[in-house]
Design a protein around this motif. Structure first.
Motif, PDB file in Angstrom:
ATOM      1  N   GLU A   1      52.102  50.214  -1.846  1.00 22.66           N
ATOM      2  CA  GLU A   1      51.902  51.656  -2.016  1.00 22.66           C
ATOM      3  C   GLU A   1      50.415  51.959  -2.232  1.00 22.66           C
ATOM      4  N   ASP A   2      49.761  51.163  -3.060  1.00 22.60           N
ATOM      5  CA  ASP A   2      48.325  51.335  -3.283  1.00 22.60           C
ATOM      6  C   ASP A   2      47.553  51.182  -1.974  1.00 22.60           C
ATOM      7  N   LYS A   3      47.897  50.172  -1.189  1.00 21.07           N
ATOM      8  CA  LYS A   3      47.197  49.926   0.082  1.00 21.07           C
ATOM      9  C   LYS A   3      47.510  51.025   1.108  1.00 21.07           C
ATOM     10  N   ARG A   4      48.722  51.580   1.092  1.00 19.81           N
ATOM     11  CA  ARG A   4      49.030  52.726   1.966  1.00 19.81           C
ATOM     12  C   ARG A   4      48.181  53.924   1.566  1.00 19.81           C
TER      13      ARG A   4
ATOM     14  N   GLN B   1      44.793  51.120   3.958  1.00 21.47           N
ATOM     15  CA  GLN B   1      44.777  49.736   4.415  1.00 21.47           C
ATOM     16  C   GLN B   1      46.128  49.251   4.944  1.00 21.47           C
ATOM     17  N   VAL B   2      47.195  49.985   4.656  1.00 22.62           N
ATOM     18  CA  VAL B   2      48.522  49.679   5.194  1.00 22.62           C
ATOM     19  C   VAL B   2      49.002  50.909   5.947  1.00 22.62           C
ATOM     20  N   ALA B   3      49.357  50.702   7.218  1.00 21.91           N
ATOM     21  CA  ALA B   3      49.851  51.793   8.061  1.00 21.91           C
ATOM     22  C   ALA B   3      51.360  51.948   7.937  1.00 21.91           C
ATOM     23  N   ALA B   4      52.067  50.838   7.713  1.00 18.65           N
ATOM     24  CA  ALA B   4      53.529  50.863   7.610  1.00 18.65           C
ATOM     25  C   ALA B   4      53.998  49.553   7.001  1.00 18.65           C
TER      26      ALA B   4
ATOM     27  N   VAL C   1      54.505  44.050   7.513  1.00 14.80           N
ATOM     28  CA  VAL C   1      53.490  44.983   7.040  1.00 14.80           C
ATOM     29  C   VAL C   1      52.470  45.152   8.155  1.00 14.80           C
ATOM     30  N   ILE C   2      52.095  46.387   8.447  1.00 11.99           N
ATOM     31  CA  ILE C   2      51.025  46.663   9.402  1.00 11.99           C
ATOM     32  C   ILE C   2      49.786  47.038   8.585  1.00 11.99           C
ATOM     33  N   TYR C   3      48.827  46.115   8.576  1.00  8.46           N
ATOM     34  CA  TYR C   3      47.570  46.328   7.858  1.00  8.46           C
ATOM     35  C   TYR C   3      46.519  46.892   8.796  1.00  8.46           C
TER      36      TYR C   3
ATOM     37  N   ALA D   1      42.615  38.310   3.463  1.00  9.03           N
ATOM     38  CA  ALA D   1      42.242  38.477   2.055  1.00  9.03           C
ATOM     39  C   ALA D   1      43.189  39.472   1.372  1.00  9.03           C
ATOM     40  N   LEU D   2      43.537  40.559   2.061  1.00  6.24           N
ATOM     41  CA  LEU D   2      44.495  41.523   1.515  1.00  6.24           C
ATOM     42  C   LEU D   2      45.879  40.897   1.350  1.00  6.24           C
TER      43      LEU D   2
END
Length: 91
Positions: free
Chosen positions: A28-31, A35-38, A50-52, A62-63
């Motif tokens: 959720e933080d990365k969305r 940094q996260v698309a889905a 995960v789509i980064y 690294a993520l």
């Protein structure tokens, strides 16, 4: 910015249950910061995807390594650079 499809196959089901809240909070933080698309789990329980969004494979990895599922040994991971083609109404 590049897209990366990251498969998260199940490694340890007990750890996956234990660290799920932290994993979901991380994503959720990365969305929220782009940094996260889905992301989502597979219906058969075998893992998730995960789509980064990242500048490079190394930046994506690294993520991924900071995801609690990976850091705690709940899941394995495979990273694929993804040349996405989006529907006009998808973004």
């Amino acid at each position: 910015m590049k897209y990366f499809a990251v498969l998260l196959p199940m490694k340890d089901a007990d750890k996956s249950r234990e660290f799920r809240p932290q994993h979901l909070a991380y994503l959720e933080d990365k969305r929220n910061n782009g940094q996260v698309a889905a992301n989502g789990k597979f219906a058969d329980g075998s893992g998730g995807l995960v789509i980064y969004r990242a500048e490079s494979f190394g930046a994506c990895e690294a993520l991924v390594k900071k995801d609690p599922y990976i850091a705690e040994g709940a899941r394995k991971y495979e990273i694929f650079e993804w040349e996405a083609v989006w529907a006009d109404n998808a973004q």
